[in-house]
Scaffold this motif. Structure first.
Motif, mmCIF file in Angstrom:
data_model
loop_
_atom_site.group_PDB
_atom_site.id
_atom_site.type_symbol
_atom_site.label_atom_id
_atom_site.label_comp_id
_atom_site.label_asym_id
_atom_site.label_seq_id
_atom_site.Cartn_x
_atom_site.Cartn_y
_atom_site.Cartn_z
ATOM 1 N N SER A 1 0.840 -1.194 0.000
ATOM 2 C CA SER A 1 0.000 0.000 0.000
ATOM 3 C C SER A 1 0.874 1.242 0.000
ATOM 4 O O SER A 1 1.964 1.247 0.575
ATOM 5 N N ILE A 2 0.389 2.307 -0.661
ATOM 6 C CA ILE A 2 1.086 3.591 -0.686
ATOM 7 C C ILE A 2 0.147 4.642 -0.085
ATOM 8 O O ILE A 2 -1.030 4.700 -0.424
ATOM 9 N N PHE A 3 0.707 5.473 0.817
ATOM 10 C CA PHE A 3 -0.057 6.521 1.484
ATOM 11 C C PHE A 3 0.603 7.863 1.207
ATOM 12 O O PHE A 3 1.833 7.955 1.108
ATOM 13 N N ALA B 1 1.223 12.047 2.320
ATOM 14 C CA ALA B 1 1.806 12.595 3.544
ATOM 15 C C ALA B 1 0.796 12.777 4.660
ATOM 16 O O ALA B 1 1.170 12.871 5.828
ATOM 17 N N ILE B 2 -0.508 12.833 4.345
ATOM 18 C CA ILE B 2 -1.519 12.995 5.389
ATOM 19 C C ILE B 2 -2.186 11.679 5.728
ATOM 20 O O ILE B 2 -3.202 11.628 6.414
ATOM 21 N N GLY B 3 -1.610 10.561 5.244
ATOM 22 C CA GLY B 3 -2.101 9.252 5.626
ATOM 23 C C GLY B 3 -3.199 8.686 4.754
ATOM 24 O O GLY B 3 -3.760 7.638 5.073
ATOM 25 N N LYS B 4 -3.530 9.318 3.647
ATOM 26 C CA LYS B 4 -4.575 8.808 2.757
ATOM 27 C C LYS B 4 -3.988 7.755 1.819
ATOM 28 O O LYS B 4 -2.967 7.981 1.171
ATOM 29 N N LYS B 5 -4.649 6.595 1.742
ATOM 30 C CA LYS B 5 -4.178 5.527 0.873
ATOM 31 C C LYS B 5 -4.448 5.890 -0.580
ATOM 32 O O LYS B 5 -5.573 6.199 -0.959
ATOM 33 N N VAL B 6 -3.410 5.869 -1.421
ATOM 34 C CA VAL B 6 -3.552 6.247 -2.826
ATOM 35 C C VAL B 6 -3.309 5.074 -3.757
ATOM 36 O O VAL B 6 -3.517 5.188 -4.965
ATOM 37 N N LYS C 1 3.866 15.266 -7.131
ATOM 38 C CA LYS C 1 5.145 15.413 -6.459
ATOM 39 C C LYS C 1 4.923 15.525 -4.954
ATOM 40 O O LYS C 1 3.979 16.148 -4.494
ATOM 41 N N GLY C 2 5.805 14.900 -4.176
ATOM 42 C CA GLY C 2 5.678 14.981 -2.733
ATOM 43 C C GLY C 2 6.267 13.772 -2.038
ATOM 44 O O GLY C 2 6.928 12.927 -2.655
ATOM 45 N N ILE C 3 6.016 13.686 -0.720
ATOM 46 C CA ILE C 3 6.522 12.595 0.114
ATOM 47 C C ILE C 3 5.416 11.563 0.302
ATOM 48 O O ILE C 3 4.270 11.907 0.592
ATOM 49 N N TYR C 4 5.772 10.274 0.169
ATOM 50 C CA TYR C 4 4.810 9.177 0.312
ATOM 51 C C TYR C 4 5.410 8.092 1.207
ATOM 52 O O TYR C 4 6.633 8.013 1.395
ATOM 53 N N PHE C 5 4.512 7.271 1.768
ATOM 54 C CA PHE C 5 4.910 6.096 2.531
ATOM 55 C C PHE C 5 4.459 4.846 1.783
ATOM 56 O O PHE C 5 3.365 4.822 1.216
ATOM 57 N N LYS D 1 9.574 5.583 3.558
ATOM 58 C CA LYS D 1 9.068 6.702 2.780
ATOM 59 C C LYS D 1 9.905 6.901 1.525
ATOM 60 O O LYS D 1 11.062 6.501 1.454
ATOM 61 N N PHE D 2 9.282 7.525 0.515
ATOM 62 C CA PHE D 2 10.002 7.862 -0.714
ATOM 63 C C PHE D 2 9.496 9.209 -1.220
ATOM 64 O O PHE D 2 8.433 9.693 -0.816
ATOM 65 N N VAL D 3 10.280 9.801 -2.105
ATOM 66 C CA VAL D 3 9.947 11.113 -2.660
ATOM 67 C C VAL D 3 9.610 10.949 -4.129
ATOM 68 O O VAL D 3 10.369 10.343 -4.886
#
Length: 499
Positions: free
Chosen positions: A452-454, A456-461, A478-482, A495-497
């Motif tokens: 799963s990828i989320f 920066a505010i924790g929403k699953k994308v 563009k941004g930071i993801y988990f 995390k990745f950018v």
């Protein structure tokens, strides 16, 4: 547009505009209609027949400039401000406002003949001037500039007081204090742990992290201003991190689902570094916010364990949404003996509390708040920045609202996405930053159950149940993801950018 030009504004419409502007009137809408104030605005936006210009700004033939303001005086000079006053200008129609300039740059427009200029640096020379304007936007020349010098700031802020330690975990705690005062402004606070600078903040609270389990630390705070005047140290306060087996105060509600029919669910997050035994924890609700004098009732005793950095989902036994069924850790039967799933049969005006040995730990809704309908037909999710429980419900600052039956993110929470165990578990993500696609190396060969990828505010994308090693992420902004990987050995995240 034809009607706007041909039908003049009536006195009744003007009175109604004034009526609705009054924010003290509970029946008013709190704002004016600008096209009642000046119909010509509509013409300037959309064209068409030229409507009346009640302000005279766009059709005025007035070209006469106001006189230059006189007697510009500076008084009450401080380290950061100065009071200005001047004699009013005159005009053939009317002076409507004045522009105040600081060092030749426009500082502010005002309709009065006095203004306090703030935000200045101490011990600094400033040039101040004023000009007048009329309703046709004719401007006078600027006054002859006057020069002032702000006072020297050599006064330190007051010492921070009322140091409070809270939210102790095995590796962190939160320290908060009462704000200091200063003759100019406090710009920062320095936090010292065992006499060593740990961090700096402009807020009046700070999270001290990367600490040792079951250890006592000495905490002191001092305040600074822009000129680096520094207060005395606060009185030292001891703070002790939790024992590995101690339940942290960071067990709290992270989601509240008030869905259609019986689609009701609660999510509790364990944001600590240790598994938490749920013995002694319970959930209660207050029907209709205590309208009929109801107190906390329908207690549901919890059992089992919430793993560290994990969530615990409780659903109504008659829930129909498959996502709720898939993520459920506990199902409260919907039957006569449970009062049809109580307390997991709440409505959007039923406060729900999390209790530990009968003591309220966290709350959703306001106890004795009446029919507030704070979450009717909604899903509430705790904001990503919230890391502790709160026995006072704060909807605006702690919760995000989503439409009814939106349960996409049930089963996870942004605060538990760990970034420390990913590579230790044998996984590696590359390249990072990512442009269009990345790869995951699985060195130990553990079977990946879900990925799963989320954001920066924790929403699953994104979510996949395929054990693939290549991921195309052009669709991400563009941004930071988990990224979170679930295996039989546990859940691992990093995390990745995205560039």
């Amino acid at each position: 547009m034809k009607w706007n030009a041909e039908d003049p504004v009536s006195d009744f419409e003007r009175q109604r505009n004034t009526y609705h502007e009054n924010t003290n009137n509970p029946e008013a809408q709190g704002n004016r209609n600008p096209f009642i104030d000046n119909p010509r605005l509509a013409t300037r936006i959309w064209g068409g027949p030229e409507a009346e210009d009640t302000w005279g700004i766009y059709t005025s033939s007035d070209v006469e400039i106001p006189s230059v303001p006189t007697n510009l005086i500076a008084t009450n000079i401080t380290t950061f401000s100065v009071d200005l006053s001047w004699t009013a200008s005159t005009d053939n129609v009317a002076v409507t406002s004045y522009d105040v300039f600081v060092n030749g740059n426009l500082y502010k427009n005002t309709t009065t003949t006095q203004l306090t200029v703030i935000g200045l640096n101490s011990d600094t020379v400033y040039s101040l001037s004023v000009l007048a304007k009329d309703i046709a936007n004719n401007s006078s020349a600027q006054t002859t500039a006057i020069n002032i010098k702000t006072l020297i700031d050599n006064q330190a802020p007051t010492t921070p007081t009322n140091i409070v330690i809270s939210n102790q975990t095995t590796t962190s705690f939160v320290v908060s204090w009462d704000a200091s005062t200063d003759n100019t402004a406090v710009t920062a606070y320095e936090i010292f742990i065992d006499s060593v600078l740990n961090g700096t903040t402009a807020d009046t609270s700070f999270t001290v992290s990367n600490l040792t389990t079951s250890t006592t630390y000495s905490v002191q705070i001092r305040a600074k201003d822009a000129k680096n005047n520094i207060s005395n140290f606060s009185t030292a306060v001891d703070a002790t991190t939790s024992d590995i087996n101690q339940v942290s105060s960071e067990l709290f509600f992270s989601e509240y689902v008030e869905g259609s029919s019986n689609n009701k669910a609660l999510e509790i997050v364990n944001n600590t570094d240790a598994d938490v035994d749920l013995t002694g924890f319970s959930i209660k609700r207050q029907k209709d916010g205590g309208v009929d004098g109801d107190v906390w009732e329908n207690e549901l005793q919890l059992s089992g364990t919430i793993l560290k950095k994990d969530v615990y989902v409780i659903i109504n036994g008659s829930a129909s949404l498959q996502k709720l069924k898939d993520e459920a850790d506990f199902v409260q039967p919907n039957a006569n003996e449970t009062n049809f799933g109580a307390p997991i049969n709440f409505n959007g005006n039923d406060p729900v509390g999390l209790f530990k040995n009968g003591v309220l730990v966290d709350i959703i809704g306001t106890y004795n708040g009446g029919n507030a309908n704070f979450a009717i037909n909604k899903t509430l999710r705790r904001k990503s920045g919230v890391s502790k429980p709160n026995t006072t419900f704060d909807l605006a600052n702690e919760w995000d609202e989503y439409p009814q039956d939106n349960v996409n993110d049930i089963g996870t929470h942004s605060s538990i996405l760990s970034v420390t165990s990913f590579e230790n578990a044998g996984f590696k993500l590359y390249p990072n930053p990512v442009i269009s696609k990345f790869f995951i190396a699985n060195n130990f060969g553990d079977e990946i159950l879900t990925i799963s990828i989320f954001n920066a505010i924790g929403k699953k994308v994104f979510q996949s149940q395929q054990s693939t090693k290549e991921f195309h992420v052009q669709f991400l902004s563009k941004g930071i993801y988990f990224i979170k990987i679930s295996t039989e050995k546990g859940i691992f995240a990093t995390k990745f950018v995205k560039e």
